[in-house]
Design an enzyme around this catalytic site. Structure first.
Site, short mmCIF file in Angstrom:
data_model
loop_
_atom_site.label_atom_id
_atom_site.label_comp_id
_atom_site.label_asym_id
_atom_site.label_seq_id
_atom_site.Cartn_x
_atom_site.Cartn_y
_atom_site.Cartn_z
N HIS A 141 7.09 5.57 1.64
CA HIS A 141 7.85 4.36 1.27
C HIS A 141 8.85 4.69 0.16
O HIS A 141 9.98 4.18 0.15
CB HIS A 141 6.91 3.26 0.75
CG HIS A 141 5.91 2.76 1.75
ND1 HIS A 141 4.57 3.08 1.71
CD2 HIS A 141 6.08 1.96 2.83
CE1 HIS A 141 3.95 2.49 2.70
NE2 HIS A 141 4.82 1.81 3.40
N SER B 295 0.39 7.85 5.35
CA SER B 295 0.20 6.52 5.93
C SER B 295 -0.72 5.73 5.02
O SER B 295 -1.65 6.31 4.41
CB SER B 295 -0.45 6.66 7.32
OG SER B 295 -0.99 5.42 7.73
N GLN C 143 1.75 -8.71 13.65
CA GLN C 143 1.78 -7.37 14.24
C GLN C 143 0.41 -6.71 14.27
O GLN C 143 0.30 -5.54 14.62
CB GLN C 143 2.82 -6.49 13.54
CG GLN C 143 2.50 -6.10 12.11
CD GLN C 143 3.65 -5.34 11.48
OE1 GLN C 143 4.64 -5.93 11.06
NE2 GLN C 143 3.56 -4.02 11.44
N ALA D 87 0.86 -1.19 0.00
CA ALA D 87 0.00 0.00 0.00
C ALA D 87 0.90 1.25 0.00
O ALA D 87 0.79 2.13 0.85
CB ALA D 87 -0.96 0.00 1.19
N LEU D 88 1.79 1.28 -0.97
CA LEU D 88 2.87 2.27 -0.97
C LEU D 88 2.38 3.71 -1.13
O LEU D 88 1.41 3.97 -1.84
CB LEU D 88 3.84 1.96 -2.11
CG LEU D 88 4.49 0.58 -2.08
CD1 LEU D 88 5.48 0.44 -3.23
CD2 LEU D 88 5.18 0.31 -0.75
N GLN E 140 8.86 2.01 16.51
CA GLN E 140 9.32 0.86 15.71
C GLN E 140 10.80 1.03 15.33
O GLN E 140 11.59 0.09 15.40
CB GLN E 140 8.45 0.74 14.47
CG GLN E 140 9.00 -0.16 13.39
CD GLN E 140 8.03 -0.35 12.23
OE1 GLN E 140 7.06 -1.05 12.35
NE2 GLN E 140 8.30 0.29 11.09
O1 PAF Z 1 6.42 -0.32 9.02
C1 PAF Z 1 5.95 -1.33 8.45
O2 PAF Z 1 5.40 -1.25 7.35
C2 PAF Z 1 6.03 -2.68 9.15
O3 PAF Z 1 5.88 -2.55 10.52
C3 PAF Z 1 7.31 -3.45 8.81
C4 PAF Z 1 8.55 -2.73 9.30
C5 PAF Z 1 7.40 -3.66 7.30
C6 PAF Z 1 7.29 -4.83 9.48
O4 PAF Z 1 6.20 -5.59 9.04
#
Ligand code: PAF
Length: 292
Positions: free
Chosen positions: A49, A197, A73, A44-45, A165
């Protein structure tokens, strides 16, 4: 054998789906003396990204992007099910920026039956999103640890929008002696300040109009905290009220914390950041800004 598992899509991007195929491609680069950057994503760029990819290309000879929506996660099944997925579009964007290899495994490749290991980073995960989303940070640390051991990159890029993170991954790499350099990349924002996001896609037009207030509130608290003399306790409470009155349905947290260890702070007497997480209907937004 693994070579046969690598496929080139219409845009010219080589995609592998197994660890064996990934290792074969990356191994050939290594034997040729090339350095490797990793850009872990869940797809979902957006421009955030793409900023990671551009930086990766400046940091190493080769760039591996990963696309894996990591079930470990997500602390809510509905959130996992509704997470936006569009591999064709993502692959075209990666190809356009010159990514050398896309690793897009399925869930069984990453978590085969019987998978029983969790990577858990203590301390740093007891607050903010780690506290509000039980298991989330362990899920991130586990998958990123696996991606690092699979790719063995020289460098990996992470956005500052997910600042907790970023700290967790950096600490994990240090504690486990992983030979990877973690490079932070600044948050990319829309013109009105909203942090980009993948979740922004879910905002209704009315919610999208309210959303930039989160960044404005964080920034105004950070501005008042600059210099380290002012106690922001009341500002944080007023910030929660401002967000709620404007239409945010729930504020998970609005806090100022130490930028390295995430200790809670009332005064920015050391490098600090202001962090916020708040809901607009079903969509949870997070953001953070540095003080000073
Ligand atoms: O930030 C994200 O998109 C995710 O938490 C990651 C680092 C790709 C891990 O799944």
């Amino acid at each position: 054998m693994a070579q046969a598992q690598a496929s080139r899509d219409a845009a010219g991007l080589v995609t592998v789906r197994t660890v064996a195929a990934l290792r074969e491609v990356v191994g050939a680069w290594r034997r040729a003396g090339e350095t490797v950057a990793a850009v872990p994503t869940m797809g979902a760029l957006h421009e955030g990204h793409l900023a990671l990819v551009r930086r990766a290309k400046a940091e190493a000879d080769r760039t591996v992007a990963t696309l894996f929506v990591n079930p470990r996660q997500f602390n809510q099944q509905s959130d996992l099910a509704s997470y936006p997925r569009n591999e064709t579009r993502d692959a075209a964007l990666f190809a356009k920026l010159g990514v050398d290899l896309l690793f897009a495994p399925d869930v069984a490749e990453i978590y085969p039956p019987g998978f029983a290991t969790t990577v858990s980073v203590g301390g740093l995960t007891d607050c903010l999103c780690g506290k509000m989303r039980p298991g989330h940070m362990d899920g991130v640390a586990t998958v990123v640890c696996k991606l690092f051991t699979q790719i063995q990159p020289d460098v990996a890029l992470f956005g500052e929008k997910d600042y907790q993170q970023l700290l967790v991954v950096t600490r994990m790499a240090r504690d486990l002696d992983l030979a990877v350099r973690i490079v932070p990349v600044a948050t990319v924002r829309d013109a009105d300040g909203l942090a980009l996001s993948s979740r922004n896609e879910a905002l209704s037009p009315a919610e999208r109009a309210i959303a930039p207030l989160l960044h404005r509130v964080l920034s105004s608290i950070a501005a008042r905290a600059a210099g380290g003399q002012h106690d922001v306790t009341d500002d944080l409470a007023r910030g929660v009220e401002t967000l709620t009155q404007a239409g945010f349905t729930k504020v998970d947290y609005l806090e100022m914390r130490d930028a390295e260890g995430l200790a809670a702070l009332a005064r920015a007497d050391r490098p600090a950041r202001v962090f916020g997480a708040a809901w607009l209907g079903p969509t949870r937004l997070i953001d953070n800004v540095p003080v000073g």
